[in-house]
Design an enzyme around this catalytic site. Structure first.
Site, PDB file in Angstrom:
ATOM      1  N   LYS A 269       9.624  23.188  25.243  1.00  0.00           N
ATOM      2  CA  LYS A 269       9.899  22.465  24.010  1.00  0.00           C
ATOM      3  C   LYS A 269      11.240  21.753  24.170  1.00  0.00           C
ATOM      4  CE  LYS A 269      12.257  23.329  20.850  1.00  0.00           C
ATOM      5  NZ  LYS A 269      13.634  22.888  20.365  1.00  0.00           N
TER       6      LYS A 269
ATOM      7  N   THR B 266       9.964  22.421  17.645  1.00  0.00           N
ATOM      8  CA  THR B 266      10.667  22.165  16.380  1.00  0.00           C
ATOM      9  C   THR B 266      10.458  20.706  15.979  1.00  0.00           C
ATOM     10  OG1 THR B 266      12.715  21.916  17.683  1.00  0.00           O
ATOM     11  CG2 THR B 266      12.348  24.029  16.580  1.00  0.00           C
TER      12      THR B 266
ATOM     13  N   THR C  47      18.861  21.112  24.716  1.00  0.00           N
ATOM     14  CA  THR C  47      18.220  21.912  23.681  1.00  0.00           C
ATOM     15  C   THR C  47      16.764  21.998  24.050  1.00  0.00           C
ATOM     16  OG1 THR C  47      19.693  21.265  21.961  1.00  0.00           O
ATOM     17  CG2 THR C  47      17.647  22.128  21.267  1.00  0.00           C
TER      18      THR C  47
ATOM     19  N   THR D  31      18.662  18.646   5.878  1.00  0.00           N
ATOM     20  CA  THR D  31      18.495  18.309   4.456  1.00  0.00           C
ATOM     21  C   THR D  31      17.127  17.737   4.172  1.00  0.00           C
ATOM     22  OG1 THR D  31      19.481  16.126   4.877  1.00  0.00           O
ATOM     23  CG2 THR D  31      20.949  17.879   4.112  1.00  0.00           C
TER      24      THR D  31
ATOM     25  N   GLU E  44      13.832  12.390  20.446  1.00  0.00           N
ATOM     26  CA  GLU E  44      13.738  12.024  19.041  1.00  0.00           C
ATOM     27  C   GLU E  44      13.852  10.509  18.860  1.00  0.00           C
ATOM     28  OE1 GLU E  44      15.473  16.210  17.260  1.00  0.00           O
ATOM     29  OE2 GLU E  44      16.852  14.570  17.703  1.00  0.00           O
TER      30      GLU E  44
ATOM     31  N   ASN F 246      18.259  12.808  12.950  1.00  0.00           N
ATOM     32  CA  ASN F 246      19.384  13.728  13.036  1.00  0.00           C
ATOM     33  C   ASN F 246      20.319  13.679  11.849  1.00  0.00           C
ATOM     34  OD1 ASN F 246      19.390  15.262  15.743  1.00  0.00           O
ATOM     35  ND2 ASN F 246      18.691  13.199  16.260  1.00  0.00           N
TER      36      ASN F 246
END
Length: 413
Positions: free
Chosen positions: A180, A154, A191, A413, A277, A408
């Site tokens: 992942k 993702t 996650t 959005t 991230e 994040n």
């Protein structure tokens, strides 16, 4: 030296496996989003899943399947929608998915395991999945691991894959894996999704025990941001196609197989932590001198997960006080006069007493890691000793950068 060697092939390196990854239209980006791993014969199956009370439909499904029968032939993974917190309809979508895969493969639905990743609260786009399943089955290949690895990611910046080979008896045994994960990463499964294949013959109970211990020493020892997710799944298949003697009890061969399984899981876990991230480097924390391994890992995980430690690493600030503070709040008793802290080769605290060290050189060490090659010389090593015990534990994390907040803050959005 490790009693195995690295080989190519990922989850299709072990004998008797095929894999595929395609674009089914599940992701708004139009990137690959549907993966399938298939064993040519029924395989022993084991799993470790999220500890969250809010679990995705696929997690509940897999737990029930494995409790009823610890074997499987296929794992289908969709990316784009997590299908978590989607109520009864989300579970019905999961059941429909398993039936559709079974029909396309002409096998029992009881041999299908499922995984999902994506936005929580969104059901799987079933029209896209229905049309994608025959396509991903048709794309199955003995060289399809890379495509599968690319279809499960993702926010990941890179795919994550490894395969190792050892000798059991006089025949080669292989373990391969893909994973992942990039954000919402924290011990007790993060996650993340990880799929492992093996061609050894091993008893179901022993395989599950091996996987649980390997998970504790790998995926349960990484952290990016302190958040545990709803979909975390580690699934491992062992199909016996190596034709080696069956491993049904603990012994030298079982120990060798578990060590290689742990190495595969640790490589994938470190790859997830490094790909956190916004991360610029990997952090590895090793704690020694604790009462036992569990205590050592607890201290290591607390340090690796400290936002203050992670921020200091990103700022290239050798602030060992934050490391000491994190160790002290880990909930593991130790005498502070025994505490020793090293950053790379820089000894900063000895017997609970601060030492003079070259701060500029220590900062340069942190800067160098941020420019290092991926999973080669991009690692910041933090070594902590808390006493004279035999317990040793490791944990992995990453630095905390400005980009983490940006990624994040704008996720949906």
């Amino acid at each position: 030296m490790a009693d195995w060697q690295k080989i190519t092939g990922g989850v299709t390196a072990p004998r008797g496996y095929q894999a595929a990854g395609i674009t089914a239209g599940l992701k708004p980006s139009g990137l690959p989003d549907l993966a399938l791993i298939f064993s040519e014969v029924e395989a022993i199956a084991a799993g470790v899943f999220t500890t969250s009370q809010v679990k995705a439909a696929c997690v509940e499904y897999c737990r029930q399947r494995l409790q009823a029968k610890p074997s499987a032939r296929a794992i289908l993974c969709n990316a784009g929608q997590a299908n978590a917190a989607t109520g009864n309809q989300g579970y019905l979508d999961t059941l429909e998915s398993s039936l559709a895969v079974a029909q396309a493969l002409n096998i029992s639905s009881e041999s299908i395991l499922l995984a999902s990743t994506g936005v929580i609260g969104q059901r799987i786009k079933m029209d896209a999945l229905r049309s994608g399943i025959p396509k991903v089955v048709a794309a199955l290949s003995a060289t399809g691991s890379d495509a599968a690895a690319g279809a499960i990611i993702t926010t990941d910046l890179v795919t994550k894959s490894i395969a190792l080979e050892t000798i059991v008896g006089d025949r080669p045994v292989r373990i391969g894996g893909i994973a992942k994960g990039s954000g919402m990463i924290h011990p007790n499964m993060a996650t993340m999704l990880a799929f492992v294949t093996c061609d050894a013959v091993v008893s179901p109970a022993l395989w599950q025990q091996m996987l649980a211990r390997a998970a504790d020493r790998s995926f349960n020892s990484i952290t990016v941001d302190g958040d545990t997710s709803t979909n975390d799944s580690l699934i491992a298949l062992a199909n016996g196609q190596s034709r080696t003697p069956a491993i049904i009890e603990w012994g030298a061969e079982a120990e060798k197989l578990e060590a290689m399984l742990t190495a595969v899981c640790q490589h994938l876990a470190k790859a997830i932590a490094r790909d956190g991230e916004g991360a610029t480097c990997l952090i590895e924390v090793e704690v020694t001198g604790a009462h036992d391994e569990i205590s050592a890992r607890q201290i290591a995980k607390t340090i690796a997960g400290s936002s203050l430690v992670k921020s200091a690493i990103f700022g290239r600030d050798p602030n060992w006080g934050r490391i000491a503070a994190a160790a002290g709040r880990a909930g593991v008793p130790f005498e502070q006069e025994n505490l020793q802290i090293k950053l790379g080769n820089f000894l900063m605290l000895e017997n609970g007493q601060p030492l003079t060290f070259d701060r500029a050189a220590a900062s340069a060490y942190l800067k160098k890691a941020a420019t290092g090659a991926y999973l080669q010389d991009d690692t910041v090593l933090i070594s902590v000793n808390v006493g004279n015990g035999y317990g040793v534990g490791k944990a992995w994390g990453c630095d905390l950068s400005y980009d983490y907040v940006k990624i994040n803050a704008e996720y949906t959005t």
